[in-house]
Design an enzyme around this catalytic site. Structure first.
Site: not given
Ligand SMILES: Cc1cc2nc3c(=O)[nH]c(=O)nc-3n(C[C@H](O)[C@H](O)[C@H](O)COP(=O)(O)OP(=O)(O)OC[C@H]3O[C@@H](n4cnc5c(N)ncnc54)[C@H](O)[C@@H]3O)c2cc1C
Lengths: 393, 375
Positions: A132-133, A248, A378
């Site tokens: 749950g992050y 891990e 990224e």
């Molecule tokens: C199918 C699926 C399952 C998932 N399961 C889980 C789960 O069980 N538990 C959980 O907690 N999360 C889960 N996630 C979430 C996942 O960890 C996030 O999607 C991930 O952290 C990216 O965040 P965001 O989607 O908000 O993208 P954003 O952070 O909004 O990123 C959008 C774009 O901006 C870029 N970007 C952001 N910051 C920077 C930077 N500083 N410099 C350059 N580029 C940047 C990113 O690389 C990306 O290209 C899941 C996601 C999916 C799609």
């Protein structure tokens, strides 16, 4: 098992590898695989997946590297590496959040009560956790998460929203990151909690993502958690989370290697309509050969990773290089697979004519997630450049 | 701020108006939820809207006026296709217009008189039944046979065969010559079984079991070659429209999505992604429109069509991949526009030859290139 996966295994580990393979042949039934592939049950928390995990638990493999006092077997990192690779190759349910994140965190920072309450259950495969992050406004920038945990007597009261918390609908507990101090700098106001997934006020709304994987939006509407379910001290959650992450760093590579093997195998088969096998085409062969080279590259950095972990080091940069290269490689394999299959490469698994049961089509369809979740490409490049090469931020 | 760059053609005021009107009609009547709903729809397209676009003259725009068409320039059709790509308009528009053009160019006079008015009025929905189990765009291995006015064979990957009224079937006649048979879809000898494709578009396996043939286009080789190159040019336009929309959408998202205290569009890594998308989109549009203009001018364009598709199919795929990357997790939700564009590119890159197929056509043209030493 194909040639591509034959990584070097020390003689004393070969028996273990054989034991794992034997186990998978016996327990990774069709039901387990189908349930996992349905995408409805996260990484394997359906009825069949859980039975499979309990079988693993019986052998002590969910806590393979943990000390005996916590229900573990005290084995080496190389054992863990072999287990991870063999399971991934077989497309078995993943060990999951409990054994790979919660367990190590509790061993380092948990109270005696928490260790007693959760570690044996995790090691036996009886207690499953969801991660749950992520929140709508906190993805890559996880530290800006907002879900509030307010102290109220002996309890914390949770209020807010999570998104992409994949297994919340099938897990027993959620490993939750929440904000306990809204005034402090963002990294210094986060705490980690163990939340009963069936708590009152916790509600789950399904969302479906590419490749038919179900994940969830989760609402916390005054969910009460006993104080004893807080990990360590309040507001130190970010630190716990980051150190546990370093321990891990397993990114098994055999899943994509299996895809590549499937594609090569497919290319050797006679074609519909009586055409000669794809592999007889020099361009197809060249393209596959390039991927075989990359497979070897990815295996070598994965093996190096296991070795470093085994030495007791914390290979940050190496982990970023592996994660980055592996996931982008996997996307290339998926794309090459569907492209080589031509018109047939568009067919979904539900199509009777789909080559390899549509497995490669689905793999490609789901593959954009690989470079987004678990630290995007990224972010990995940022880490390699700034932490690894010490370039200015 | 200019996201939409000029493809390098001066469009006339009338053409600009056409673009605006297509954009308005599709924007209003076919927003993405309608596109998504069509995935599970048997016809796979909004039937009412089909009638409307016929009334607007889009279906007959290329056909000669004597057959109820508008006799307009191919560039006009290119604009319509560009906008349809932009809107992900799910309908056999391209296939129907394409088959109409094949009949217009290679059909006998009675054939033109029989079918073209039906295309223009929206009554006829035509599609191309060419590939067979081998999944190739060639005429040499065709198994389908025309015998005594009836056609036998099995066709794979036939777009919209479920809802088509007529099929243009590639076949060999008794003398081994390639012909195109025009076959009514609704008859005892024709069955269509839908395939489940990644793009949720409609493609079928069509079984022709002694199906009665209405008309035969005798010069099948020329007709199919035209179908291939003209269809390819049309696909390039659709893909160019899709890429443009994904570029805009991704740019907007990068400006609004905040992480680490600022819009992700502030990060140079993201800016470079968007710049790469802009380059791919811009080149695709320039190539597609210049190809369209060449067609409009009546010039030879077979090689240019293959050059364009070999580039555009790959460039558009890169645009989709990068668009997904910038959107992060949210773009992967199956209802999200990003995922819809990503999946719907597949039939376009695949049907009528993928990039690799067209690259091979370019290869075959090489003996004639640089025949003498460069000056
Ligand atoms: C199918 C699926 C399952 C998932 N399961 C889980 C789960 O069980 N538990 C959980 O907690 N999360 C889960 N996630 C979430 C996942 O960890 C996030 O999607 C991930 O952290 C990216 O965040 P965001 O989607 O908000 O993208 P954003 O952070 O909004 O990123 C959008 C774009 O901006 C870029 N970007 C952001 N910051 C920077 C930077 N500083 N410099 C350059 N580029 C940047 C990113 O690389 C990306 O290209 C899941 C996601 C999916 C799609």
């Amino acid at each position: 098992m194909g040639y591509l996966l034959d990584y070097p295994v020390a003689p004393e580990l070969q028996a273990f590898q054989e034991e794992v393979r034997e186990f998978l042949r016996a327990h990774l039934t069709r039901e387990v695989v189908e349930e996992r592939q349905s995408g409805e049950w996260g990484n394997g928390l359906g009825r069949h997946g859980r039975r499979f995990l309990r079988e693993m638990g019986k052998r002590g493999w969910l806590g393979l590297t943990w000390p005996a006092e916590y229900g573990g077997l005290g084995k080496t990192v190389m054992h863990r590496f072999i287990l991870a690779e063999e399971m991934e190759y077989a497309d078995a349910p993943q060990l999951g959040t409990g054994p790979s994140i919660v367990g190590p965190c509790l061993m380092l920072y948990g109270s005696d009560g928490q260790k007693r309450e959760f570690l044996p259950g995790i090691a036996r495969g009886e207690i499953a956790f969801a991660l749950g992050y992520t929140e709508p406004e906190a993805g890559s920038d996880l530290a800006s998460l907002q879900l509030a945990a307010r102290e109220d007597g002996d309890e914390y009261v949770l209020r807010g929203q999570k998104i992409f918390n994949t297994e919340t609908h099938v897990a027993d507990y959620v490993w939750l990151a929440a904000r306990t101090d809204t005034q402090a700098p963002k990294h210094k106001g986060i705490s980690l909690f163990i939340v009963d997934a069936h708590s009152r006020g916790l509600s789950v709304q399904p969302i479906y993502t590419a490749g038919d994987h179900r994940t969830n939006i989760v609402f916390y509407d005054d969910v009460r958690v006993p104080r004893r379910n807080l990990l360590g001290e309040p507001n130190k959650g970010w630190y716990y989370l980051a150190t546990a992450l370093d321990l891990e760093r397993f990114f098994p590579v055999s899943g994509v290697i299996r895809q590549l093997e499937l594609i090569i195998w497919h290319a050797k088969q006679p074609r519909p309509g009586g055409g000669s096998p794809l592999i007889e085409d020099a361009l197809v062969r060249r393209r596959l050969a390039e991927l075989v080279v990359q497979a070897q590259a990815v295996r070598s950095i994965s093996y190096r990773m296991a070795w470093l972990l085994g030495q007791g080091s914390v290979p940050n940069i190496e982990a970023s290089i592996l994660k980055l290269y592996l996931r982008e490689f996997a996307q290339r394999v998926g794309r090459a697979g569907v492209e080589i299959m031509g018109l047939y490469g568009q067919l979904r698994p539900s199509s009777a004519l789909a080559p390899l049961g549509g497995e490669v089509e689905k793999y490609h369809r789901a593959s954009p997630v690989l470079t987004i979740s678990g630290g995007s490409s990224e972010i990995q490049r940022n880490i390699i450049a700034t932490r690894g090469l010490e370039l200015p931020r | 701020m200019r996201v939409e760059l000029s493809p390098g053609l001066g469009f006339t005021g009338e053409q600009e108006m056409l673009r605006q009107s297509v954009r308005a009609v599709l924007g209003e009547q076919c927003p993405l939820p309608v596109v998504r709903a069509m995935e599970q729809d048997e016809d796979g397209f909004p039937v009412g809207l089909w009638r409307q676009i016929a009334a607007l003259g889009w279906l007959g725009m290329l056909a000669p006026e004597e057959y109820g068409g508008g006799g307009r320039s191919f560039l006009d059709a290119a604009i319509v296709l560009d906008e349809m790509g932009r809107a992900l308009f799910p309908a056999p528009y391209m296939w129907t217009v394409l088959c109409g053009e094949v009949i217009a160019s290679h059909g006998a006079r009675e054939q033109r008189a029989r079918y073209l008015p039906m295309v223009a009025s929206g009554e006829a929905l035509l599609t191309l039944a060419w590939t067979e189990a081998a999944g190739v765009w060639r005429t040499d291995g065709l198994v389908t046979r025309l015998q005594g006015g009836r056609v036998h064979g099995e066709k794979c990957f036939v777009p919209y065969a479920g809802s088509a009224t007529h099929l243009l079937v590639a076949a060999k006649d008794g003398g081994g010559r390639t012909v195109v048979c025009i076959v009514r879809r609704r008859q005892a000898g024709v069955t269509a079984a839908p395939l489940r494709t990644a793009g949720w578009d409609k493609q079928d396996v069509v079984t022709l079991d002694g199906a009665a043939v209405e008309e035969v286009i005798a010069d099948g080789e020329a007709a199919l070659e035209q179908a291939l190159v003209l269809g390819t040019a049309m696909q390039c336009m659709v893909m160019a429209g899709m890429a443009q929309r994904v570029l805009e959408m991704t740019r907007d998202y990068a400006k609004s999505r905040v992480q680490f205290g600022r819009p992700i569009g502030n990060f140079q890594a993201v800016q470079h992604h968007l710049a790469n998308m802009a380059v791919d989109t811009d080149i695709s549009r320039a190539m597609a429109y210049q190809l369209a203009q060449r067609i409009a001018e009546g010039k030879e364009y077979a090689l240019e069509a293959s050059l364009a598709k070999a580039f555009v199919a790959q460039a558009a795929a890169r645009v989709m991949d990068t668009g997904h990357q910038v959107h992060g997790g949210i773009g992967l939700i199956t209802d999200h526009a990003m995922q819809m564009y990503f999946l719907r590119l597949k039939p376009l890159t695949n049907l009528l030859g993928d990039a690799d197929f067209h690259l091979r056509r370019v290869e075959r043209a090489m003996p004639a290139m640089a025949a003498g030493a460069p000056r």
